[in-house]
Design a protein around this motif. Structure first.
Motif, PDB file in Angstrom:
ATOM      1  N   TYR A  58      -8.204  10.873  -5.470  1.00  0.00           N
ATOM      2  CA  TYR A  58      -8.079   9.884  -6.562  1.00  0.00           C
ATOM      3  C   TYR A  58      -8.656  10.454  -7.854  1.00  0.00           C
ATOM      4  O   TYR A  58      -8.073  10.324  -8.929  1.00  0.00           O
ATOM      5  CB  TYR A  58      -8.835   8.623  -6.130  1.00  0.00           C
ATOM      6  CG  TYR A  58      -8.980   7.548  -7.174  1.00  0.00           C
ATOM      7  CD1 TYR A  58      -7.967   6.606  -7.378  1.00  0.00           C
ATOM      8  CD2 TYR A  58     -10.149   7.435  -7.931  1.00  0.00           C
ATOM      9  CE1 TYR A  58      -8.118   5.599  -8.323  1.00  0.00           C
ATOM     10  CE2 TYR A  58     -10.304   6.432  -8.869  1.00  0.00           C
ATOM     11  CZ  TYR A  58      -9.276   5.511  -9.064  1.00  0.00           C
ATOM     12  OH  TYR A  58      -9.423   4.516 -10.001  1.00  0.00           O
ATOM     13  N   LEU A 102      -5.712   9.573 -10.460  1.00  0.00           N
ATOM     14  CA  LEU A 102      -4.922   8.380 -10.122  1.00  0.00           C
ATOM     15  C   LEU A 102      -5.442   7.162 -10.870  1.00  0.00           C
ATOM     16  O   LEU A 102      -4.732   6.176 -11.039  1.00  0.00           O
ATOM     17  CB  LEU A 102      -4.951   8.132  -8.604  1.00  0.00           C
ATOM     18  CG  LEU A 102      -4.375   9.238  -7.728  1.00  0.00           C
ATOM     19  CD1 LEU A 102      -4.324   8.820  -6.267  1.00  0.00           C
ATOM     20  CD2 LEU A 102      -2.964   9.615  -8.184  1.00  0.00           C
ATOM     21  N   VAL A 130      -9.819  10.643   0.291  1.00  0.00           N
ATOM     22  CA  VAL A 130      -8.971   9.821  -0.579  1.00  0.00           C
ATOM     23  C   VAL A 130      -9.630   9.693  -1.953  1.00  0.00           C
ATOM     24  O   VAL A 130      -8.961   9.827  -2.991  1.00  0.00           O
ATOM     25  CB  VAL A 130      -8.738   8.418   0.061  1.00  0.00           C
ATOM     26  CG1 VAL A 130      -8.121   7.458  -0.950  1.00  0.00           C
ATOM     27  CG2 VAL A 130      -7.843   8.546   1.283  1.00  0.00           C
ATOM     28  N   GLN A 146      -5.183   1.069  -7.341  1.00  0.00           N
ATOM     29  CA  GLN A 146      -4.422   1.929  -6.444  1.00  0.00           C
ATOM     30  C   GLN A 146      -4.649   1.405  -5.032  1.00  0.00           C
ATOM     31  O   GLN A 146      -5.790   1.309  -4.576  1.00  0.00           O
ATOM     32  CB  GLN A 146      -4.925   3.374  -6.535  1.00  0.00           C
ATOM     33  CG  GLN A 146      -4.496   4.068  -7.811  1.00  0.00           C
ATOM     34  CD  GLN A 146      -3.027   4.468  -7.776  1.00  0.00           C
ATOM     35  OE1 GLN A 146      -2.614   5.237  -6.932  1.00  0.00           O
ATOM     36  NE2 GLN A 146      -2.242   3.928  -8.698  1.00  0.00           N
ATOM     37  N   LYS A 147      -3.552   1.028  -4.362  1.00  0.00           N
ATOM     38  CA  LYS A 147      -3.670   0.550  -2.969  1.00  0.00           C
ATOM     39  C   LYS A 147      -3.055   1.645  -2.094  1.00  0.00           C
ATOM     40  O   LYS A 147      -1.858   1.903  -2.181  1.00  0.00           O
ATOM     41  CB  LYS A 147      -2.921  -0.770  -2.806  1.00  0.00           C
ATOM     42  CG  LYS A 147      -3.544  -1.904  -3.639  1.00  0.00           C
ATOM     43  CD  LYS A 147      -2.741  -3.198  -3.523  1.00  0.00           C
ATOM     44  CE  LYS A 147      -2.980  -3.900  -2.204  1.00  0.00           C
ATOM     45  NZ  LYS A 147      -2.245  -5.184  -2.112  1.00  0.00           N
ATOM     46  N   LEU A 148      -3.881   2.287  -1.285  1.00  0.00           N
ATOM     47  CA  LEU A 148      -3.442   3.489  -0.562  1.00  0.00           C
ATOM     48  C   LEU A 148      -3.686   3.346   0.936  1.00  0.00           C
ATOM     49  O   LEU A 148      -4.649   2.698   1.350  1.00  0.00           O
ATOM     50  CB  LEU A 148      -4.230   4.700  -1.083  1.00  0.00           C
ATOM     51  CG  LEU A 148      -4.158   4.921  -2.605  1.00  0.00           C
ATOM     52  CD1 LEU A 148      -5.173   5.961  -3.043  1.00  0.00           C
ATOM     53  CD2 LEU A 148      -2.743   5.357  -3.009  1.00  0.00           C
ATOM     54  N   TYR A 149      -2.808   3.962   1.736  1.00  0.00           N
ATOM     55  CA  TYR A 149      -3.105   4.024   3.176  1.00  0.00           C
ATOM     56  C   TYR A 149      -2.858   5.421   3.708  1.00  0.00           C
ATOM     57  O   TYR A 149      -2.075   6.182   3.146  1.00  0.00           O
ATOM     58  CB  TYR A 149      -2.317   2.968   3.967  1.00  0.00           C
ATOM     59  CG  TYR A 149      -0.871   3.288   4.268  1.00  0.00           C
ATOM     60  CD1 TYR A 149       0.129   3.044   3.329  1.00  0.00           C
ATOM     61  CD2 TYR A 149      -0.484   3.806   5.510  1.00  0.00           C
ATOM     62  CE1 TYR A 149       1.457   3.313   3.604  1.00  0.00           C
ATOM     63  CE2 TYR A 149       0.850   4.077   5.797  1.00  0.00           C
ATOM     64  CZ  TYR A 149       1.815   3.830   4.842  1.00  0.00           C
ATOM     65  OH  TYR A 149       3.130   4.092   5.121  1.00  0.00           O
ATOM     66  N   TYR A 150      -3.579   5.752   4.755  1.00  0.00           N
ATOM     67  CA  TYR A 150      -3.475   7.091   5.346  1.00  0.00           C
ATOM     68  C   TYR A 150      -3.528   6.972   6.852  1.00  0.00           C
ATOM     69  O   TYR A 150      -3.896   5.919   7.406  1.00  0.00           O
ATOM     70  CB  TYR A 150      -4.616   7.996   4.840  1.00  0.00           C
ATOM     71  CG  TYR A 150      -5.991   7.403   5.053  1.00  0.00           C
ATOM     72  CD1 TYR A 150      -6.552   6.585   4.069  1.00  0.00           C
ATOM     73  CD2 TYR A 150      -6.719   7.622   6.223  1.00  0.00           C
ATOM     74  CE1 TYR A 150      -7.799   6.009   4.256  1.00  0.00           C
ATOM     75  CE2 TYR A 150      -7.962   7.057   6.407  1.00  0.00           C
ATOM     76  CZ  TYR A 150      -8.494   6.248   5.431  1.00  0.00           C
ATOM     77  OH  TYR A 150      -9.718   5.658   5.613  1.00  0.00           O
ATOM     78  N   TYR A 154       0.857  -1.194   0.000  1.00  0.00           N
ATOM     79  CA  TYR A 154       0.000   0.000   0.000  1.00  0.00           C
ATOM     80  C   TYR A 154       0.888   1.238   0.000  1.00  0.00           C
ATOM     81  O   TYR A 154       1.915   1.266   0.680  1.00  0.00           O
ATOM     82  CB  TYR A 154      -0.928   0.015   1.230  1.00  0.00           C
ATOM     83  CG  TYR A 154      -2.053  -0.987   1.112  1.00  0.00           C
ATOM     84  CD1 TYR A 154      -3.364  -0.583   0.868  1.00  0.00           C
ATOM     85  CD2 TYR A 154      -1.796  -2.351   1.192  1.00  0.00           C
ATOM     86  CE1 TYR A 154      -4.385  -1.513   0.719  1.00  0.00           C
ATOM     87  CE2 TYR A 154      -2.811  -3.287   1.042  1.00  0.00           C
ATOM     88  CZ  TYR A 154      -4.101  -2.857   0.811  1.00  0.00           C
ATOM     89  OH  TYR A 154      -5.113  -3.776   0.655  1.00  0.00           O
ATOM     90  N   ASP A 155       0.508   2.262  -0.756  1.00  0.00           N
ATOM     91  CA  ASP A 155       1.277   3.515  -0.811  1.00  0.00           C
ATOM     92  C   ASP A 155       0.634   4.548   0.115  1.00  0.00           C
ATOM     93  O   ASP A 155      -0.596   4.643   0.185  1.00  0.00           O
ATOM     94  CB  ASP A 155       1.282   4.088  -2.234  1.00  0.00           C
ATOM     95  CG  ASP A 155       2.125   3.236  -3.158  1.00  0.00           C
ATOM     96  OD1 ASP A 155       3.094   2.614  -2.680  1.00  0.00           O
ATOM     97  OD2 ASP A 155       1.788   3.170  -4.360  1.00  0.00           O
ATOM     98  N   TYR A 156       1.472   5.343   0.750  1.00  0.00           N
ATOM     99  CA  TYR A 156       0.972   6.368   1.677  1.00  0.00           C
ATOM    100  C   TYR A 156       0.323   7.518   0.911  1.00  0.00           C
ATOM    101  O   TYR A 156       0.855   7.977  -0.102  1.00  0.00           O
ATOM    102  CB  TYR A 156       2.147   6.887   2.514  1.00  0.00           C
ATOM    103  CG  TYR A 156       1.775   7.943   3.509  1.00  0.00           C
ATOM    104  CD1 TYR A 156       0.891   7.670   4.555  1.00  0.00           C
ATOM    105  CD2 TYR A 156       2.293   9.235   3.429  1.00  0.00           C
ATOM    106  CE1 TYR A 156       0.543   8.640   5.471  1.00  0.00           C
ATOM    107  CE2 TYR A 156       1.953  10.215   4.344  1.00  0.00           C
ATOM    108  CZ  TYR A 156       1.073   9.903   5.355  1.00  0.00           C
ATOM    109  OH  TYR A 156       0.727  10.865   6.264  1.00  0.00           O
ATOM    110  N   ILE A 157      -0.822   7.966   1.382  1.00  0.00           N
ATOM    111  CA  ILE A 157      -1.455   9.153   0.789  1.00  0.00           C
ATOM    112  C   ILE A 157      -1.827  10.100   1.931  1.00  0.00           C
ATOM    113  O   ILE A 157      -2.259   9.653   3.000  1.00  0.00           O
ATOM    114  CB  ILE A 157      -2.699   8.790  -0.058  1.00  0.00           C
ATOM    115  CG1 ILE A 157      -3.279  10.045  -0.711  1.00  0.00           C
ATOM    116  CG2 ILE A 157      -3.767   8.046   0.732  1.00  0.00           C
ATOM    117  CD1 ILE A 157      -4.280   9.754  -1.825  1.00  0.00           C
TER     118      ILE A 157
END
Ligand code: HAM
Length: 421
Positions: free
Chosen positions: A89, A94, A85, A102-106, A35-38
């Motif tokens: 996006y 995105l 998010v 898109q795999k995102l984490y916050y 997961y990528d940081y957002i």
């Protein structure tokens, strides 16, 4: 004295160390699971939450912090992370990334005007993970398994996954009709909130906390009986993939969730901790296949969850689960005269840059009080500088546990500490 606002809190000392430790575990899980940081803003246009979270949800009708800024814009402090998010996006396109989904984490502060109680605050921190652009049920299973694995790694046991499917819009419409005709003759015996919900969002009656034990709700028709074939097949696949991951779950037809954007899978993870009361839901989420479209983006299936970090920390501390180590220094640099101090300043920087957690005496204490200060810091080694030794290129190092004193050559100090720490 100016005091903190109701529903907010300060975190310091050991709690702050525990907080950082939990956050490290979360970020390392996010990275390992790809997961990528957002990071999105804390305030957004109010419309985002009205259209995203839902006009009839409790969060939007009763709990948001809304204000007009000096430019007369309608602004809301974010009550949750998903809507922001999704806005990002869409706004940053995105969805055009060659690498989908898109795999995102916050991880950030959220604001809800709720009645503060243990594990429930007005300013709180959520971490969340969202997958945008995949409708594969394996993503549903991954998103449910993630908080479970994080909580277990932190030491929590007795976790329970409650899962339900709200199906697609056709299934939900059929169910809503059945629910309305079942509830109609009974509605006057339910609470005032439920009577309002009956007109605006009847599904929400099912997760009413006040009426939870009422026979009327217990005997209500079950959503899972109204799923059409496609929705039922999808739900079975999610359950099958949870079995593949060895995640235990309980199907709970009363889980409908308080936000309006869900379809298909919804879930809540509870910990069996009585001090948390009704706030024992540590993480929750679900699939929201239409939110991106509803916010003017392209058709994008999505699934995610969020967890209250404050609530998680409260749960772990209530169960006395050890988290971060107590504060401890590797080395404490002590001196008496100016010449020793000047060398100490240089040496402290060298030790720090070589990775040793180091402090230097910085309040002109007597040597006796410097020893006391080193103990308060729980220092492993005392570096006792002495002009005579320095002239001969030597440094006195005292092991603060064995009390053994060694004279080490200046050039060997890093190796000496490396060997012993
Ligand atoms: P939510 O159920 O409203 O879902 O909140 C998720 C988690 O945030 C809760 O389970 C709880 O741990 C924490 N939480 C909520 N309110 C408070 C509060 N007042 N004080 C402390 N902790 C709180 C959502 O927010 C969705 N955005 C989850 C999601 C992500 N769905 C899909 N993706």
């Amino acid at each position: 004295m100016i005091t903190k606002q109701k529903g907010t809190y300060d975190i310091y000392g050991q709690k702050a160390r525990n907080w950082n430790y939990i956050n490290q575990v979360i970020s390392s899980f996010a990275e390992i699971y790809n997961y990528d940081y957002i990071r999105t803003p804390i305030f957004e246009a109010s419309e985002l939450f009205h259209r995203g979270v839902g006009e009839t949800s409790d969060i939007v009708t009763k709990e948001t912090y809304d204000f007009h800024d000096r430019g007369e814009r309608n602004i809301t402090l974010r009550p949750e992370g998903t809507a922001g998010v999704v806005r990002s996006y869409i706004e940053n396109k995105l969805y055009g990334s060659p690498c989908m989904p898109q795999k995102l984490y916050y991880n950030g502060t959220m604001y809800r005007y709720e009645r503060p109680q243990s594990g429930r605050n007005r300013e709180f921190t959520q971490f969340g993970m969202e997958v945008l652009g995949s409708n594969d049920p394996l993503i549903d299973a991954e998103i449910i398994s993630l908080p479970i694995k994080i909580f277990e790694t932190l030491g929590l046991k007795n976790l329970k996954v409650n899962i339900n499917s709200l199906g697609d819009s056709e299934s939900r419409k059929r169910y809503e009709e059945a629910l309305i005709s079942y509830l109609k003759p009974h509605i006057s015996s339910l609470c005032e909130d439920c009577q309002n919900r009956f007109l605006k969002n009847p599904l929400r009656i099912l997760d009413c906390k006040k009426d939870a034990d009422s026979e009327i709700l217990k005997n209500a028709p079950k959503m899972t009986d109204y799923l059409n074939d496609e929705s039922k097949k999808r739900f079975d696949q999610v359950l099958n993939y949870l079995d593949c991951l060895d995640i235990n779950y309980e199907i709970n037809p009363n889980i409908v969730r308080g936000l309006d954007y869900y379809d298909h899978t919804v879930f809540e993870i509870t910990a069996d901790i009585k001090e948390l009361g009704s706030g024992n839901v540590l993480a929750a989420g679900g699939r929201y296949n239409h939110l991106v479209e509803n916010l003017d983006g392209p058709e994008t299936p999505a699934m995610g969850f969020a967890c209250g970090i404050d609530r998680l920390l409260f749960a772990l501390e209530t169960l006395d689960i050890p988290l971060a180590d107590e504060k401890q220094l590797d080395a404490y640099v002590m001196y008496v005269n100016d010449e020793e101090k000047e060398y100490g300043i240089y040496l402290t920087q060298e030790l720090r840059l070589n990775g040793f957690k180091t402090e230097i005496e910085n309040c002109s204490r007597s040597l006796k009080n410097q020893f006391k200060q080193a103990d308060r810091y729980n220092a492993k080694y005392l570096i006792i500088l002495n002009s005579e030794d320095l002239k001969n290129g030597l440094i006195q190092v005292k092991d603060n546990i064995t009390k053994e004193i060694t004279k080490v050559k200046e050039v060997d100090i890093i190796d000496h500490l490396d060997l012993h720490i």
